[in-house]
Design an enzyme around this catalytic site. Structure first.
Site, PDB file in Angstrom:
ATOM      1  N   HIS A 250      45.670  -3.258  39.049  1.00 43.80           N
ATOM      2  CA  HIS A 250      45.197  -3.954  37.849  1.00 43.80           C
ATOM      3  C   HIS A 250      45.748  -5.368  37.945  1.00 43.80           C
ATOM      4  O   HIS A 250      46.917  -5.536  38.292  1.00 43.80           O
ATOM      5  CB  HIS A 250      45.771  -3.368  36.563  1.00 43.80           C
ATOM      6  CG  HIS A 250      45.668  -1.893  36.417  1.00 43.80           C
ATOM      7  ND1 HIS A 250      44.828  -1.303  35.514  1.00 43.80           N
ATOM      8  CD2 HIS A 250      46.324  -0.886  37.033  1.00 43.80           C
ATOM      9  CE1 HIS A 250      44.975   0.010  35.575  1.00 43.80           C
ATOM     10  NE2 HIS A 250      45.884   0.284  36.493  1.00 43.80           N
TER      11      HIS A 250
ATOM     12  N   ASP B 178      40.188  -9.263  33.154  1.00 43.01           N
ATOM     13  CA  ASP B 178      40.603  -8.046  33.836  1.00 43.01           C
ATOM     14  C   ASP B 178      39.919  -7.897  35.183  1.00 43.01           C
ATOM     15  O   ASP B 178      38.800  -8.366  35.373  1.00 43.01           O
ATOM     16  CB  ASP B 178      40.215  -6.852  32.939  1.00 43.01           C
ATOM     17  CG  ASP B 178      41.231  -5.735  33.035  1.00 43.01           C
ATOM     18  OD1 ASP B 178      42.137  -5.826  33.872  1.00 43.01           O
ATOM     19  OD2 ASP B 178      41.099  -4.765  32.264  1.00 43.01           O
TER      20      ASP B 178
ATOM     21  N   ARG C  93      43.068  -3.082  19.912  1.00 39.41           N
ATOM     22  CA  ARG C  93      44.250  -2.253  19.669  1.00 39.41           C
ATOM     23  C   ARG C  93      44.774  -2.576  18.283  1.00 39.41           C
ATOM     24  O   ARG C  93      44.835  -3.736  17.897  1.00 39.41           O
ATOM     25  CB  ARG C  93      45.337  -2.542  20.711  1.00 39.41           C
ATOM     26  CG  ARG C  93      44.887  -2.166  22.113  1.00 39.41           C
ATOM     27  CD  ARG C  93      45.935  -2.524  23.129  1.00 39.41           C
ATOM     28  NE  ARG C  93      45.324  -2.626  24.454  1.00 39.41           N
ATOM     29  CZ  ARG C  93      45.907  -3.180  25.500  1.00 39.41           C
ATOM     30  NH1 ARG C  93      47.127  -3.668  25.378  1.00 39.41           N
ATOM     31  NH2 ARG C  93      45.286  -3.239  26.651  1.00 39.41           N
TER      32      ARG C  93
ATOM     33  N   GLN D  98      40.454  -9.572  27.930  1.00 39.84           N
ATOM     34  CA  GLN D  98      41.290  -9.680  29.122  1.00 39.84           C
ATOM     35  C   GLN D  98      40.473 -10.241  30.279  1.00 39.84           C
ATOM     36  O   GLN D  98      39.295  -9.912  30.412  1.00 39.84           O
ATOM     37  CB  GLN D  98      41.799  -8.294  29.534  1.00 39.84           C
ATOM     38  CG  GLN D  98      42.712  -7.658  28.505  1.00 39.84           C
ATOM     39  CD  GLN D  98      43.110  -6.259  28.924  1.00 39.84           C
ATOM     40  OE1 GLN D  98      42.265  -5.461  29.330  1.00 39.84           O
ATOM     41  NE2 GLN D  98      44.390  -5.953  28.825  1.00 39.84           N
TER      42      GLN D  98
ATOM     43  N   HIS E 263      40.003  -4.837  38.639  1.00 40.50           N
ATOM     44  CA  HIS E 263      40.626  -3.698  39.304  1.00 40.50           C
ATOM     45  C   HIS E 263      40.222  -3.707  40.762  1.00 40.50           C
ATOM     46  O   HIS E 263      39.047  -3.837  41.074  1.00 40.50           O
ATOM     47  CB  HIS E 263      40.229  -2.399  38.605  1.00 40.50           C
ATOM     48  CG  HIS E 263      40.730  -2.360  37.195  1.00 40.50           C
ATOM     49  ND1 HIS E 263      39.945  -2.715  36.123  1.00 40.50           N
ATOM     50  CD2 HIS E 263      41.963  -2.097  36.695  1.00 40.50           C
ATOM     51  CE1 HIS E 263      40.678  -2.640  35.019  1.00 40.50           C
ATOM     52  NE2 HIS E 263      41.897  -2.276  35.337  1.00 40.50           N
TER      53      HIS E 263
ATOM     54  N   CYS F  65      40.162  -0.297  32.169  1.00 40.05           N
ATOM     55  CA  CYS F  65      40.341   0.441  33.425  1.00 40.05           C
ATOM     56  C   CYS F  65      39.506   1.724  33.543  1.00 40.05           C
ATOM     57  O   CYS F  65      38.897   1.943  34.590  1.00 40.05           O
ATOM     58  CB  CYS F  65      41.804   0.776  33.672  1.00 40.05           C
ATOM     59  SG  CYS F  65      42.987  -0.185  32.762  1.00 40.05           S
TER      60      CYS F  65
ATOM     61  N   LYS G  60      55.155  -3.154  39.965  1.00 38.21           N
ATOM     62  CA  LYS G  60      54.348  -4.294  39.545  1.00 38.21           C
ATOM     63  C   LYS G  60      55.058  -5.625  39.758  1.00 38.21           C
ATOM     64  O   LYS G  60      56.266  -5.665  40.029  1.00 38.21           O
ATOM     65  CB  LYS G  60      53.955  -4.155  38.077  1.00 38.21           C
ATOM     66  CG  LYS G  60      55.134  -4.158  37.134  1.00 38.21           C
ATOM     67  CD  LYS G  60      54.693  -4.152  35.682  1.00 38.21           C
ATOM     68  CE  LYS G  60      55.914  -4.065  34.783  1.00 38.21           C
ATOM     69  NZ  LYS G  60      55.650  -4.399  33.411  1.00 38.21           N
TER      70      LYS G  60
HETATM   71 ZN   LIG Z   1      43.541  -2.013  34.150  1.00 38.02          ZN
END
Ligand SMILES: [Zn+2]
Ligand SMILES: [Zn+2]
Length: 646
Positions: A518, A386, A366, A384, A388, A337, A472
């Site tokens: 996200h 991912d 992580r 991910q 945005h 992000c 969310k």
């Molecule tokens: Zn994100």
């Protein structure tokens, strides 16, 4: 008389001192037979607990999670009783219910319980259970409670009791057995008809390795023998579908202790599978107006201090990387992000440019403790899917609907048909812990609820489950074995636009903060593929599977013909290979079955002469002889039927 409010909102009058069982009886005989636990004014009680005040009451059967909990916790008492008959000197500690059964932690002294002892314990357990002994709660003074366990020399119970308040201590009696317990039992032991001791393991008292090591005995029990049989079959099937086992068998991924724990290595077949999944989502994202971006695997520490991720991951994750230049520090990125926020900041936007949707298959790192690592579901580096979305408050409704469409498309094309959703909103009693203005929150929560309703999702609203920075929507899918997995999250965020000072020029010519969403339909490629493996048992949808077709020439003589068919299939983008090993056809078929290749084309003299192939479908057997072009259109139709249109 007291007034009891039932979950459907109806209020009924009962004599003071009535029990949940009395209430069940007044509703129906069937319910009275099946009710095993209850919640009275938010406290779990026995079905025999007298109720003396007005209040709300929920009755539970084994089909409810709360019912199972009472059932399994009560089973832990019976397990402890059974074990005490074999090991009179055992020191009992705690025996809670868990997600799938229960355990009891024991100090056995010099004794050992192993698998060979399980049948005798199970037999004793059932013998005791058949006695239909009632579970009865009894208050005891702290002094009496301490005296009992001091006399037994049970320092564990003494320690537990010392931390309790006098007046708050209860024992539970059943048969001739007594245990320190807070309550929450089924009416009597006779309801437990089947039990299986599943394992014995070491466990430290209070989970602390500085303490004594205890023996933890795990078990599971049911009100019907048939339910236990089904449960054990399910466990067996789950073992077969373990993604770590299948990943090895199908040569998809591996781990190397040299490379490091929790860092998956994608083998050629697994990498190809991943590429196909990525391609599938990229294509849909392109249609949905996403733009691909790419960002590096590391970023300056400052970046994550700005985003707030350093506070969350900094100390407890991989440590900053320093460079020869003094004072420079970089972090492996724990999230994509912040990078995407800086891409947004790269140029000025007007409201007419929004929404902007940046997508990246971004790898993040992580640190997870080695004990927490598990196959592909818990790793230290993962990618991910991912993206945005940066939009205006008015665009939230539409964007949410679009993202839900995308998630449903992904689930539909990968055979996940059974799923539910959860909308997480604010805790209305604690509004000051959320950032962002109230009007936007209300708009966003309503946008999510509207979108979920509009798309016909089966969803629940959970108050207080929202992150401090936004509401969310989460999807929970049930796999083929009925296990639930959380896949796909759509998260609204007011925090990062603030921290990164994101702006766009509105129609009023003023600067405004965009709202950030996200979203990741897969979650991560690693976890998704793990879930997909366990869901499908390695039998992927035809469009996705590594090899769709294998050609099996019955002898070397037909190799040429097999190659010719292979090329024709490849021309039509069908993934195929030839098994040219010098093996008997039967063996080749068996291997192809194990490798879960959907179609086997057997070719020999007749096929070559006629320009045909004899087709076997994996798991089903012969489906007939096809001309080559017939087979091509047949399989193309099959492939298209397994992937939805977006
Ligand atoms: Zn994100
Ligand atoms: Zn208990």
């Amino acid at each position: 008389m007291i007034q009891i409010t039932l979950p459907d909102g109806s209020v009924k009058e009962y004599a003071k001192g009535s029990t949940p069982m009395d209430v069940a009886k007044s509703i129906s005989e069937g319910l009275a037979r099946n009710v095993i636990s209850a919640k009275y004014n938010d406290t779990t009680v026995e079905t025999t607990t007298p109720m003396t005040q007005n209040g709300s009451l929920t009755l539970y059967t084994f089909n409810d999670d709360e019912g199972k909990k009472a059932f399994w916790h009560s089973s832990a008492h019976v397990l402890a009783q059974a074990i005490t008959t074999f090991y009179p000197d055992v020191k009992l500690t705690i025996g809670p219910a868990i997600d799938n059964g229960f355990y009891y932690d024991l100090d056995l002294g010099d004794d050992v319980i192993s698998e060979k002892d399980f049948p005798a314990i199970e037999k004793k357990f059932l013998e005791l259970a058949r006695g239909k002994h009632e579970f009865k709660m009894r208050e005891v003074s702290k002094a009496d409670a301490l005296a009992k366990y001091k006399e037994e020399g049970n320092q564990y119970k003494v320690e537990l009791i010392e931390n309790l308040t006098d007046g708050d201590i209860t024992f539970c009696d059943h048969s001739d057995f007594t245990d320190l317990c807070r309550g929450g039992h089924i009416p009597n032991t006779g309801i437990i008809k089947a039990v299986k001791i599943t394992s014995a393991a070491g466990a430290y008292w209070r989970g602390d390795e500085k303490n004594n090591q205890l023996t933890r005995i795990y078990g599971v029990s049911f009100p019907k023998q048939k339910m236990l049989t089904e449960y054990l079959a399910l466990l067996e099937e789950a073992k077969k579908r373990d993604h770590r086992k299948l990943g090895k068998e199908l040569e998809l991924f591996a781990f190397s202790s040299k490379v490091g724990q929790g860092l998956p290595l994608w083998l050629p077949k697994g990498a190809a599978l991943r590429e196909r999944l990525e391609g599938f989502l990229k294509k849909a994202q392109k249609k949905a107006g996403y733009q691909t971006v790419m960002t590096p695997h590391i970023g300056q520490k400052e970046l994550y201090v700005t985003s707030g991720h350093y506070a969350k991951y900094g100390e407890d994750s991989f440590q900053p990387i320093s460079t020869p230049k003094e004072g420079e520090e970089f972090l492996l990125k724990p999230m994509n992000c912040p990078h995407h926020c800086e891409i947004f900041n790269n140029k000025p936007y007007s409201y007419k440019d929004l929404p902007v949707r940046f997508a990246e298959f971004g790898t993040v790192y992580r640190y997870e403790q080695s004990g927490e690592l598990h196959g592909l579901t818990r790793v230290r580096g993962f990618t991910q899917d991912d993206a945005h979305i940066f939009c205006t408050p008015d665009q939230l409704d539409e964007e949410f609907k679009n993202v839900i469409d995308l998630v449903l498309y992904v689930f539909g094309s990968l055979g996940f048909e059974d799923f539910t959703a959860q909308v997480s909103i604010r805790d209305m009693q604690n509004l000051d812990k959320y950032i962002g203005n109230v009007e936007n929150w209300e708009k966003a929560e309503q946008a999510i609820i509207n979108a979920a309703t509009d798309k016909g999702l089966d969803f629940v609203i959970e108050e207080g489950e929202a992150a401090f920075y936004g509401p969310k929507l989460d999807f929970m899918v049930k796999d083929a074995l009925g296990r639930s997995w959380q896949l796909g999250t759509i998260q609204v965020d007011y925090n990062l636009p603030e921290r990164f000072e994101l702006q766009y020029k509105g129609s009023d010519n003023q600067l405004h903060r965009p709202i950030m969403i996200h979203r990741a339909p897969f979650g991560s490629m690693e976890r998704f593929i793990a879930v997909l493996l366990e869901h499908t048992g390695g039998k992927f949808p035809l469009w996705l599977t590594p090899e769709q077709v294998i050609l099996l020439p019955i002898s070397e003589k037909y190799q040429k013909y097999a190659e010719k068919v292979l090329h024709l299939l490849e021309n039509d983008e069908i993934r195929a290979l030839v098994d040219d090993r010098n093996e008997k056809t039967g063996r080749k078929i068996r291997d192809a079955e194990v490798n879960k290749i959907p179609f086997m084309l057997i070719v020999g003299e007749q096929e070559e002469k006629d320009g045909t192939v004899s087709v076997r479908k994996q798991g089903e057997g012969d489906i007939g002889t096809f001309k080559i072009d017939e087979f091509v259109s047949f399989i193309q139709k099959e492939i298209n039927s397994t992937i939805k249109q977006f």
